[in-house]
Every structure is written in structure tokens, then in C-alpha cells.
Design an enzyme around this catalytic site. Structure first.
Site, PDB file in Angstrom:
ATOM      1  N   LYS A  25      67.328  75.052  83.272  1.00  0.00           N
ATOM      2  CA  LYS A  25      67.942  75.214  81.950  1.00  0.00           C
ATOM      3  C   LYS A  25      69.429  74.916  82.088  1.00  0.00           C
ATOM      4  CE  LYS A  25      64.437  77.422  79.831  1.00  0.00           C
ATOM      5  NZ  LYS A  25      63.682  76.698  78.801  1.00  0.00           N
TER       6      LYS A  25
ATOM      7  N   HIS B  99      53.840  72.721  83.715  1.00  0.00           N
ATOM      8  CA  HIS B  99      54.237  71.353  83.378  1.00  0.00           C
ATOM      9  C   HIS B  99      54.465  70.473  84.616  1.00  0.00           C
ATOM     10  CE1 HIS B  99      54.486  73.169  79.537  1.00  0.00           C
ATOM     11  NE2 HIS B  99      55.742  73.569  79.584  1.00  0.00           N
TER      12      HIS B  99
ATOM     13  N   LYS C  42      50.197  78.767  77.199  1.00  0.00           N
ATOM     14  CA  LYS C  42      50.739  79.192  78.462  1.00  0.00           C
ATOM     15  C   LYS C  42      51.844  80.233  78.215  1.00  0.00           C
ATOM     16  CE  LYS C  42      54.424  77.585  80.073  1.00  0.00           C
ATOM     17  NZ  LYS C  42      55.660  77.667  79.276  1.00  0.00           N
TER      18      LYS C  42
HETATM   19  C1  BG6 Z   1      57.900  75.476  77.427  1.00  0.00           C
HETATM   20  C2  BG6 Z   1      58.781  76.459  78.149  1.00  0.00           C
HETATM   21  O1  BG6 Z   1      56.602  75.513  77.938  1.00  0.00           O
HETATM   22  O2  BG6 Z   1      58.425  74.162  77.599  1.00  0.00           O
HETATM   23  C3  BG6 Z   1      60.204  76.373  77.626  1.00  0.00           C
HETATM   24  O3  BG6 Z   1      58.285  77.778  77.963  1.00  0.00           O
HETATM   25  C4  BG6 Z   1      60.716  74.961  77.692  1.00  0.00           C
HETATM   26  O4  BG6 Z   1      61.064  77.245  78.367  1.00  0.00           O
HETATM   27  C5  BG6 Z   1      59.724  73.992  77.048  1.00  0.00           C
HETATM   28  O5  BG6 Z   1      61.949  74.910  77.006  1.00  0.00           O
HETATM   29  C6  BG6 Z   1      60.141  72.551  77.281  1.00  0.00           C
HETATM   30  O6  BG6 Z   1      59.332  71.699  76.513  1.00  0.00           O
HETATM   31  P1  BG6 Z   1      59.854  70.271  76.032  1.00  0.00           P
HETATM   32  O7  BG6 Z   1      58.679  69.680  75.330  1.00  0.00           O
HETATM   33  O8  BG6 Z   1      61.040  70.511  75.146  1.00  0.00           O
HETATM   34  O9  BG6 Z   1      60.225  69.537  77.272  1.00  0.00           O
END
Ligand code: BG6
Length: 498
Positions: A344, A244, A152
């Protein structure tokens, strides 16, 4: 008693990773393959071939990977026996994936002694997906068991996603295209299917008559790290919600599939995406909130604001936070809002789903019951993975009937006493097995984009700008108002007094 529904057989493979010296490969893909090798899941003759414009000899690449394993295996040992085996699997081809250079070398390496399965993992920018797929075909690198994995984001909007899907689809049939969303590889996310469909307890309650609303939070304390260039063109809605958060929403909201077959599961998820009520210009003001972090502190350490980060346009209006009140127009979910939020530089890293049940129809205990919090089911995706049911119970002891909230807690670390695999470990092996259940089908990605595109155009049309929030908080105050207007509150650990 353990029941294994997966076919454990893994055929010998070649994993070609385009972007083989990039961030994703070094942080996630190679450590995940190393762990699978350590657990004896990688058949002996399999190879891992890094491909990028980097000028590495084979031994340079092996040393580069070794150094990165030490850094990104989260303190686990790079044990000598596995490393010796893994090292021998590693190859490298210098190439410009979208131009002529390097392809003959790659094909010669692959054909020298072909393995049963050939995986092309495109850990590159999405505009390269189509050109690389064409090169794979033109160079003769395809084989009957070839698969392609697309990271993605698949495009930037519906139109670009369609174009990529058309271009890659001209080379690979749909069942050989694996669109990865690593959230689907997370243990607790897979567990949602088990919780809902292996237990008789929840399903009868899983609908608007019993559920008041659902909250899905994916909060990160990290900022944008060194990804300013990518992030400033992307923003939280495209980076996190389009994939997600919508995938989590689908797993909570979908109807029970007839089987775990890839099409059965994906057919049910797409129905949810199609049933999402559009959010148009007239709605964005009260159904969405965009935010952008300014300087603040995380766990006591000062951090800078988004506009001060590297590679960010001055006066950028990219959102680093988004909250949305989503509604699903079908019988099961009519009148049950799904509140989504992601950002973030928030107070702490936490991803969780909260299912809030409706209050009991008549309160027979002391007090009038209106101030009592209803039962909640909390599915903590990360960290500290658990499933918890917060319920009312009698506080022990004489002297009247006092009620208190208590938790039935299934903590995975305590129950299973094992470390969770990284989400990529399961997914990388599923690609070799040819099992696409946990990957996104073309129509899913496109349906998600069409819902997101409406919000993006509504923001444009209304001139909506991100509201500032201080790093280390839970986002702009407007996001709190978004849910409080409906007489509800974002869930926090302390809310239930536990
Ligand atoms: C990624 C995003 O798909 O998922 C990132 O591009 C994000 O910006 C990350 O930090 C978060 O993943 P996880 O597994 O750390 O929750």
C-alpha cells in the site's frame, strides 16, 4: 475473426447480496450488475435483493443505490432507460443474516415467484459464512439451482479456512460454491491463458532453460482507506499474497490444461501451489521482507503513516508491504525464482508480471554483452493494460552497428478501442451461468493458506518486524536488496531505456 467459447445464456435469477448496503456492494457489485443490465445481459424478470441490518424501505434502498451508482460508475452515465429497469429489480430485506430476524421475509420474497437461478452473495465478514449458509438451509431458501459466492478472505489461516469450507460445504455441494478472487476476472489476467495457450510462440520458451526469473508486482498508491479495523488484523500477506498474487503465479506457472473445463484448469493450478517450496524460519531473513509505510507523499500530496491511520493499534506490527522470493520445485521451474511484491502507499498503482528471459549464450555484437539487458515480456494487468515484448533491435542509420531496446507493444486500449469491463462484471455473470473456471476450489484456497501459514509462523518464530518505508516509494530498501543479492533488479519502466 472472433471465437466465443462462452455460453452466453443467462437464466433469470435472484441475486441476494448479504452486506447489500456495505462497501463492496455499493462500490463494485451493484455498479457491475448495472453495467451488465445496460448491455442487455440481465434477463427481464431477474431481481437483485439487498440484505443487511440497515433499516431501508424498498424505495430508500433504490435511492441509496442510485446515489452510489452516480458515485461509483467512474463518470459513466446512469442512463434513464437502464435505471428505470434496474430500479424495478431492486428489493431490500432488513435482516440479521446470522440470526432469526428477517429470514421469513426473504423467503417469502424469493418464493413469491421463484426465478430459475438463486445466488447468495456473502459480502460479509468470513466468520459469518458458515452461520449464513446454515440459515439459508434452515429457512428453506435453497432451490435446485442455488449457488453461494464467498468473498475473500476465506478465513484467517488454514484452520479457519477449513472450518468455513466445512460449514458451507455442509449446505452447498462444491460445484455450487463460488470462491471469488476478483483478479481472475481482470481482462489481462484472463488474457494470460490466451497468450500462453492460444499462441504457439511462447510455450516452448516457457521454462527454466529460457526464463531467468519472473517478477509479479501488485503496487497500490492508496492506503488502507476506511478499512483500518479489517486491515490491521490482516496485513498484506493475507490480504493480497494469499489470493491475488498466488493466483497470478499459478496462471504463469501452470502446465497447459487439457481444456478450459473448470476442473482441468483448477487441477493444474493446484499442482503449482503444492510445488511451492516452503519458506521456514531459516529462510525468512533472506527470502521475505515485510514493510510498513510511514508518512510521505504520493504524487506531491502529503499522506500520513500507517500508525497514524484510523483504527490501527498503537505500535501495530501489521505489514502493509511484503516481498517474497518464491521457488517452485518442479521440472519446468527449477532454479527460476518468482519474486513477488505488493504494498500500500507505493509510488504508483501498477500490477504487472515480468518474464525475464535468459541472455543469449554468445554475444556477437560490439561490447561484451554482459551489460545488455535480456529480453523481457511484460504483462501489465493494470492500469494502461498491455502486453509488451522488449527486444534488442538495430538503431537505424549508418556509422556502425548500434543496438537499442525497442518494444513490440500490444496495447489493449489502442487495439480494441473499448473500455474494459470491471473484473466483477464477468464473474457475477459466470456465477449465474454456473461456470466456476475463474473461481477457486476448496483445495486451492487451503493449499495457498498452508504455504502462507508457514511464512506467518516463521515471522513469529524469528520475531521478524516490518521495516519502515516512506509512503510514495517502492517499499523498504531490504526489498531491493532481496532481489539485488541475486544480481537482478526490480523492473521499472526506465530500466530498458524505453
Ligand atoms: C482487495 C484487497 O482484495 O484488492 C484490497 O482487499 C486491495 O486491500 C484490492 O486494495 C486491490 O484490488 P484492485 O482491483 O484495485 O487491484
Amino acid at each position: 475473426m472472433a471465437t466465443n467459447f462462452n455460453n452466453p445464456y443467462i437464466a433469470p435469477f435472484d441475486y441476494v447480496v448479504f452486506g447489500g448496503s456495505g462497501d463492496l456492494a455499493t462500490r463494485k457489485l451493484l455498479p457491475s450488475l448495472f453495467r451488465r443490465d445496460r448491455d442487455g445481459q440481465i434477463p427481464p424478470p431477474s431481481r437483485i435483493i439487498g440484505a443487511s441490518r440497515g433499516e431501508f424501505s424498498r424505495s430508500d434502498y433504490q435511492s441509496f443505490v442510485e446515489k452510489n451508482l452516480h458515485e461509483f460508475l467512474d463518470g459513466e452515465d446512469v442512463d434513464g432507460q437502464t435505471w428505470t429497469r434496474f430500479r424495478e429489480r431492486l428489493h431490500f430485506v432488513t435482516m440479521d443474516a446470522a440470526a432469526e430476524a428477517g429470514w421469513p421475509d426473504l423467503v417469502a420474497l424469493l418464493d413469491e415467484s421463484p426465478r430459475e437461478v438463486r445466488v447468495f452473495y456473502l459480502a460479509t465478514a468470513p466468520h459469518l459464512f458458515g452461520p449464513i449458509a446454515r440459515r439459508i438451509a434452515a429457512s428453506g431458501a435453497l432451490c435446485p439451482e442455488a449457488r453461494v459466492v464467498l468473498e475473500k478472505p476465506i478465513g484467517h489461516d488454514l484452520a479457519s479456512a477449513r472450518q468455513i469450507n466445512d460449514e458451507v460445504g455442509a449446505v452447498f455441494p462444491e460445484h455450487r460454491i463460488f470462491r471469488i478472487d476478483h483478479y481472475l476476472g481482470k481482462e489481462t489476467v484472463q488474457n494470460l491463458l490466451v497468450l500462453r495457450f492460444a499462441n504457439a510462440l511462447f510455450e516452448p520458451l516457457w521454462q527454466s532453460q529460457h526464463i531467468d526469473h519472473v517478477q509479479i508486482t501488485v503496487a497500490e498508491s492508496l492506503g488502507i482507506e476506511s478499512r483500518g479495523g479489517y486491515y490491521d488484523r490482516t496485513g498484506a500477506l493475507r490480504d493480497m499474497v494469499q489470493n491475488h498474487l498466488l493466483q497470478l503465479l499459478c496462471l504463469v506457472a501452470m502446465e497447459p490444461p487439457a481444456s478450459l473445463d473448470r476442473e482441468a484448469v483448477r487441477d493444474e493450478k493446484i499442482k503449482v501451489l503444492h510445488a511451492l517450496a516452503p519458506i521456514m524460519a531459516a529462510d525468512v531473513g533472506h527470502k521475505t521482507v515485510r514493510g510498513q509505510y510511514r508518512a510521505g507523499a504520493i504524487a506531491g500530496a502529503p499522506v500520513r503513516g500507517y500508525l497514524e491511520e484510523a483504527d490501527i493499534a498503537s505500535a501495530s506490527t501489521t505489514e502493509t508491504f511484503a516481498a517474497i522470493k518464491a521457488e517452485i520445485s518442479n521440472w519446468r521451474w527449477a532454479g527460476v525464482p518468482f519474486y513477488l511484491r505488493t504494498g500500500k502507499r507505493m509510488q504508483q498503482k501498477v500490477s504487472e508480471i515480468v518474464i525475464q528471459f535468459r541472455p543469449v549464450p554468445h554475444w556477437v555484437f560490439p561490447g561484451n554483452g554482459t551489460e545488455q539487458t535480456p529480453d523481457r515480456l511484460i504483462i501489465r494487468v493494470q492500469p494502461d493494460e498491455h502486453i509488451r515484448l522488449n527486444l534488442w533491435t538495430k538503431e537505424p542509420g549508418p556509422g556502425g552497428l548500434r543496438l537499442r531496446m525497442a518494444a513490440l507493444n500490444l496495447s489493449f486500449a489502442e487495439t480494441f478501442k473499448s473500455k474494459f469491463p470491471d473484473a466483477y462484471e464477468r464473474l457475477l455473470m459466470d456465477v449465474v451461468r454456473g461456470n466456476a473456471t475463474l473461481f477457486m476450489r476448496r483445495d486451492e484456497v487451503e493449499a495457498a493458506w498452508s504455504w502462507i501459514d508457514q511464512i506467518l509462523s516463521a515471522w513469529d518464530e524469528t520475531g521478524d518486524r516490518p521495516r519502515p518505508y516512506t509512503a510514495g516509494t517502492w517499499g523498504p530498501s531490504a526489498a531491493i536488496a532481496l532481489i539485488e543479492r541475486d544480481n537482478r533488479t526490480w523492473f521499472e519502466e526506465q530500466t530498458d531505456g524505453l
